[in-house]
Write an enzyme that holds these catalytic residues in place. Structure first.
Site, PDB file in Angstrom:
ATOM      1  CG  ASP A 107      23.420   3.216   0.522  1.00 29.85           C
ATOM      2  OD1 ASP A 107      22.274   2.913   0.951  1.00 29.85           O
ATOM      3  OD2 ASP A 107      23.741   3.072  -0.678  1.00 29.85           O
ATOM      4  CB  THR A 115      23.295   8.463 -31.402  1.00 33.84           C
ATOM      5  OG1 THR A 115      22.565   8.454 -32.639  1.00 33.84           O
ATOM      6  CG2 THR A 115      22.676   7.456 -30.453  1.00 33.84           C
TER       7      THR A 115
END
Length: 258
Positions: free
Chosen positions: A107, A187
Protein backbone atom coordinates in the site's frame (compact mmCIF):
# COMPACT_ATOMS: atom_id res chain seq x y z
CA UNK A 1 -14.57 -2.76 -20.11
CA UNK A 2 -13.96 -1.52 -16.57
CA UNK A 3 -11.14 -1.99 -14.08
CA UNK A 4 -11.32 -2.69 -10.34
CA UNK A 5 -8.74 -1.52 -7.82
CA UNK A 6 -8.73 -2.73 -4.21
CA UNK A 7 -6.87 -1.54 -1.13
CA UNK A 8 -7.18 -3.92 1.84
CA UNK A 9 -5.84 -2.00 4.82
CA UNK A 10 -5.61 -2.71 8.52
CA UNK A 11 -9.24 -1.89 9.28
CA UNK A 12 -11.12 -1.45 5.98
CA UNK A 13 -11.24 -2.60 2.39
CA UNK A 14 -11.53 0.28 -0.06
CA UNK A 15 -12.41 -0.31 -3.71
CA UNK A 16 -12.88 1.73 -6.85
CA UNK A 17 -14.26 0.78 -10.25
CA UNK A 18 -12.76 2.77 -13.14
CA UNK A 19 -13.65 2.94 -16.82
CA UNK A 20 -10.12 1.98 -17.88
CA UNK A 21 -6.82 1.04 -16.17
CA UNK A 22 -5.34 4.54 -16.35
CA UNK A 23 -4.71 7.25 -13.72
CA UNK A 24 -6.96 9.77 -15.49
CA UNK A 25 -9.81 7.31 -15.93
CA UNK A 26 -13.41 8.02 -14.91
CA UNK A 27 -14.43 6.67 -11.52
CA UNK A 28 -17.63 4.69 -12.04
CA UNK A 29 -18.26 3.47 -8.49
CA UNK A 30 -16.46 3.15 -5.18
CA UNK A 31 -16.98 2.06 -1.61
CA UNK A 32 -15.50 0.70 1.59
CA UNK A 33 -16.27 -1.99 4.11
CA UNK A 34 -14.80 -2.73 7.53
CA UNK A 35 -12.90 -6.01 7.59
CA UNK A 36 -15.37 -7.53 10.06
CA UNK A 37 -18.00 -7.37 7.29
CA UNK A 38 -15.80 -8.71 4.50
CA UNK A 39 -18.05 -11.76 3.97
CA UNK A 40 -20.85 -9.44 2.82
CA UNK A 41 -18.81 -7.45 0.31
CA UNK A 42 -20.38 -9.09 -2.73
CA UNK A 43 -23.97 -8.93 -1.51
CA UNK A 44 -23.75 -5.39 -0.16
CA UNK A 45 -21.73 -3.66 -2.85
CA UNK A 46 -20.59 -5.62 -5.87
CA UNK A 47 -23.55 -7.76 -6.88
CA UNK A 48 -25.64 -4.92 -8.26
CA UNK A 49 -22.96 -2.84 -9.99
CA UNK A 50 -24.01 -1.67 -13.45
CA UNK A 51 -20.48 -2.08 -14.82
CA UNK A 52 -18.73 -5.41 -14.41
CA UNK A 53 -14.93 -5.34 -14.15
CA UNK A 54 -12.90 -7.36 -16.62
CA UNK A 55 -9.64 -7.10 -14.67
CA UNK A 56 -8.31 -5.91 -11.32
CA UNK A 57 -5.23 -4.99 -9.31
CA UNK A 58 -5.06 -4.65 -5.54
CA UNK A 59 -2.78 -4.25 -2.57
CA UNK A 60 -3.28 -6.00 0.74
CA UNK A 61 -1.73 -5.68 4.20
CA UNK A 62 -4.44 -7.57 6.08
CA UNK A 63 -4.13 -11.27 6.92
CA UNK A 64 -4.23 -14.18 4.53
CA UNK A 65 -7.78 -15.15 5.57
CA UNK A 66 -9.15 -11.74 4.53
CA UNK A 67 -7.28 -11.94 1.23
CA UNK A 68 -8.68 -15.41 0.46
CA UNK A 69 -12.26 -14.34 1.23
CA UNK A 70 -11.95 -11.43 -1.19
CA UNK A 71 -10.46 -13.69 -3.84
CA UNK A 72 -13.37 -16.11 -3.48
CA UNK A 73 -15.91 -13.34 -4.05
CA UNK A 74 -14.01 -12.00 -7.07
CA UNK A 75 -13.85 -15.46 -8.63
CA UNK A 76 -17.39 -16.57 -7.81
CA UNK A 77 -19.04 -13.28 -8.73
CA UNK A 78 -17.13 -12.12 -11.80
CA UNK A 79 -14.74 -14.93 -12.63
CA UNK A 80 -11.82 -12.56 -12.03
CA UNK A 81 -8.29 -13.84 -11.49
CA UNK A 82 -6.98 -11.69 -8.60
CA UNK A 83 -3.72 -9.79 -9.07
CA UNK A 84 -2.02 -8.37 -5.98
CA UNK A 85 0.76 -5.81 -6.01
CA UNK A 86 4.17 -6.72 -4.60
CA UNK A 87 6.77 -4.05 -3.95
CA UNK A 88 9.75 -4.12 -6.28
CA UNK A 89 13.04 -2.36 -6.94
CA UNK A 90 11.54 -0.17 -9.63
CA UNK A 91 8.05 0.47 -11.00
CA UNK A 92 5.79 3.30 -12.14
CA UNK A 93 8.68 5.71 -12.61
CA UNK A 94 9.97 5.25 -9.04
CA UNK A 95 13.25 3.69 -7.92
CA UNK A 96 12.84 1.95 -4.55
CA UNK A 97 15.76 2.57 -2.16
CA UNK A 98 14.31 0.50 0.68
CA UNK A 99 16.98 -1.79 2.18
CA UNK A 100 14.83 -4.78 1.21
CA UNK A 101 12.46 -3.43 -1.49
CA UNK A 102 10.11 -6.41 -1.33
CA UNK A 103 9.49 -5.75 2.38
CA UNK A 104 8.01 -2.32 1.73
CA UNK A 105 4.26 -2.48 2.29
CA UNK A 106 2.43 -2.75 -1.01
CA UNK A 107 0.00 0.00 0.00
CA UNK A 108 2.91 2.35 0.72
CA UNK A 109 4.48 1.45 -2.62
CA UNK A 110 1.25 2.20 -4.46
CA UNK A 111 0.87 5.54 -2.64
CA UNK A 112 4.48 6.50 -3.41
CA UNK A 113 3.98 5.74 -7.11
CA UNK A 114 0.70 7.64 -7.08
CA UNK A 115 2.36 10.67 -5.47
CA UNK A 116 5.20 10.67 -8.00
CA UNK A 117 2.75 10.48 -10.90
CA UNK A 118 0.70 13.29 -9.39
CA UNK A 119 3.84 15.48 -9.23
CA UNK A 120 4.76 14.63 -12.83
CA UNK A 121 1.25 15.49 -14.00
CA UNK A 122 1.21 18.81 -12.12
CA UNK A 123 4.77 19.76 -13.12
CA UNK A 124 5.59 17.90 -16.36
CA UNK A 125 8.68 19.95 -17.19
CA UNK A 126 10.44 19.87 -13.83
CA UNK A 127 8.73 17.72 -11.18
CA UNK A 128 9.66 18.63 -7.58
CA UNK A 129 10.56 16.29 -4.72
CA UNK A 130 7.48 14.85 -3.05
CA UNK A 131 6.55 13.96 0.50
CA UNK A 132 3.72 11.42 0.38
CA UNK A 133 1.68 11.16 3.59
CA UNK A 134 -0.98 8.51 4.19
CA UNK A 135 -3.13 9.09 7.30
CA UNK A 136 -4.96 5.96 8.38
CA UNK A 137 -4.67 3.38 11.14
CA UNK A 138 -0.97 4.09 10.85
CA UNK A 139 0.63 7.18 9.33
CA UNK A 140 3.34 6.85 6.69
CA UNK A 141 5.56 9.75 5.61
CA UNK A 142 7.58 8.89 2.50
CA UNK A 143 10.13 11.01 0.62
CA UNK A 144 10.71 10.93 -3.14
CA UNK A 145 13.39 13.10 -4.76
CA UNK A 146 13.01 15.03 -8.01
CA UNK A 147 14.43 12.15 -10.07
CA UNK A 148 11.77 9.74 -8.77
CA UNK A 149 13.91 7.92 -6.23
CA UNK A 150 12.09 6.82 -3.07
CA UNK A 151 14.55 7.80 -0.34
CA UNK A 152 12.78 6.25 2.66
CA UNK A 153 10.17 7.25 5.17
CA UNK A 154 8.51 7.06 8.57
CA UNK A 155 5.78 4.92 10.09
CA UNK A 156 4.00 6.19 13.20
CA UNK A 157 0.73 5.48 15.00
CA UNK A 158 -2.42 7.05 13.64
CA UNK A 159 -4.88 9.02 15.78
CA UNK A 160 -6.86 5.98 16.92
CA UNK A 161 -3.79 3.98 17.92
CA UNK A 162 -2.43 6.92 19.91
CA UNK A 163 -5.69 7.33 21.82
CA UNK A 164 -6.04 3.63 22.55
CA UNK A 165 -2.47 3.43 23.78
CA UNK A 166 -3.10 6.29 26.21
CA UNK A 167 -6.42 4.82 27.35
CA UNK A 168 -4.92 1.40 28.02
CA UNK A 169 -1.77 2.70 29.68
CA UNK A 170 -3.13 5.59 31.71
CA UNK A 171 -5.98 5.69 34.21
CA UNK A 172 -8.95 7.97 33.65
CA UNK A 173 -8.42 8.97 30.01
CA UNK A 174 -11.67 7.64 28.53
CA UNK A 175 -12.94 11.03 27.39
CA UNK A 176 -14.95 12.39 24.44
CA UNK A 177 -13.23 13.54 21.26
CA UNK A 178 -11.83 17.02 21.67
CA UNK A 179 -10.71 19.91 19.50
CA UNK A 180 -7.26 21.05 18.44
CA UNK A 181 -6.19 24.05 20.51
CA UNK A 182 -2.95 26.00 20.80
CA UNK A 183 -3.11 25.70 24.58
CA UNK A 184 -5.62 22.99 25.56
CA UNK A 185 -7.37 23.45 28.92
CA UNK A 186 -9.20 20.11 29.16
CA UNK A 187 -8.22 16.48 28.70
CA UNK A 188 -10.24 15.90 25.51
CA UNK A 189 -8.62 18.85 23.75
CA UNK A 190 -5.22 17.91 25.14
CA UNK A 191 -5.46 14.43 23.61
CA UNK A 192 -6.62 15.68 20.22
CA UNK A 193 -4.05 18.48 20.12
CA UNK A 194 -1.25 16.17 21.24
CA UNK A 195 -2.00 13.60 18.56
CA UNK A 196 -2.31 16.24 15.85
CA UNK A 197 0.92 17.98 16.86
CA UNK A 198 2.81 14.67 17.01
CA UNK A 199 1.82 13.71 13.46
CA UNK A 200 2.12 17.23 12.05
CA UNK A 201 5.52 17.62 13.70
CA UNK A 202 6.80 14.41 12.07
CA UNK A 203 5.60 15.68 8.70
CA UNK A 204 7.21 19.10 9.20
CA UNK A 205 10.55 17.51 10.18
CA UNK A 206 10.45 15.23 7.15
CA UNK A 207 9.68 18.19 4.88
CA UNK A 208 12.67 20.06 6.27
CA UNK A 209 14.97 17.05 5.76
CA UNK A 210 13.77 16.54 2.19
CA UNK A 211 14.16 20.26 1.45
CA UNK A 212 17.73 20.24 2.79
CA UNK A 213 18.59 16.98 1.01
CA UNK A 214 17.33 18.06 -2.42
CA UNK A 215 17.82 21.82 -2.26
CA UNK A 216 14.26 22.30 -3.50
CA UNK A 217 10.85 22.94 -2.01
CA UNK A 218 9.00 19.61 -1.81
CA UNK A 219 5.41 19.05 -2.83
CA UNK A 220 3.42 17.75 0.13
CA UNK A 221 0.70 15.27 -0.86
CA UNK A 222 -1.62 13.82 1.79
CA UNK A 223 -4.30 11.16 1.58
CA UNK A 224 -6.03 8.53 3.71
CA UNK A 225 -9.18 8.01 5.71
CA UNK A 226 -8.18 10.35 8.55
CA UNK A 227 -6.50 13.06 6.47
CA UNK A 228 -9.20 15.61 7.34
CA UNK A 229 -7.78 15.74 10.87
CA UNK A 230 -4.67 17.41 9.44
CA UNK A 231 -6.01 19.62 6.67
CA UNK A 232 -6.62 22.51 9.08
CA UNK A 233 -2.95 22.66 10.15
CA UNK A 234 -1.84 25.86 8.43
CA UNK A 235 1.85 24.93 8.53
CA UNK A 236 1.13 21.94 6.27
CA UNK A 237 0.43 23.40 2.83
CA UNK A 238 -0.62 20.16 1.24
CA UNK A 239 -2.33 18.88 -1.85
CA UNK A 240 -4.99 16.45 -0.64
CA UNK A 241 -5.55 13.53 -3.04
CA UNK A 242 -8.61 11.48 -2.21
CA UNK A 243 -7.47 8.14 -3.65
CA UNK A 244 -3.69 8.23 -3.80
CA UNK A 245 -3.28 4.44 -3.52
CA UNK A 246 -5.79 3.97 -6.34
CA UNK A 247 -3.77 6.37 -8.52
CA UNK A 248 -0.68 4.28 -7.92
CA UNK A 249 -2.49 1.04 -8.75
CA UNK A 250 -3.93 2.55 -11.93
CA UNK A 251 -0.48 3.78 -12.97
CA UNK A 252 0.92 0.27 -12.59
CA UNK A 253 -2.06 -1.31 -14.32
CA UNK A 254 -1.64 1.07 -17.25
CA UNK A 255 2.04 0.09 -17.58
CA UNK A 256 1.11 -3.60 -17.57
CA UNK A 257 -1.44 -3.07 -20.37
CA UNK A 258 1.10 -1.31 -22.61
Amino acid sequence: MSFLVIDIGNTRLKWGLYATPAPSSELLAHGAVVLEDIDYLWDLYWKNLMHKPTDMLGCVVAGEAIKRRVEEQLAEGWGLQPRWLSSSKQAGGVLNSYEHPQRLGSDRWAAIIGARQHALHAHPVDAPPVLAVMVGTAVTVDAIDASGRFLGGLILPGFGLMYRALESGTAGLKVPTGEVRDFPTNTSDALMSGGTDAIAGAIERSLRRLREHTGREPLLIMSGGAVTRLTHVIELRAVVVENLIFEGLLTLASAIKE
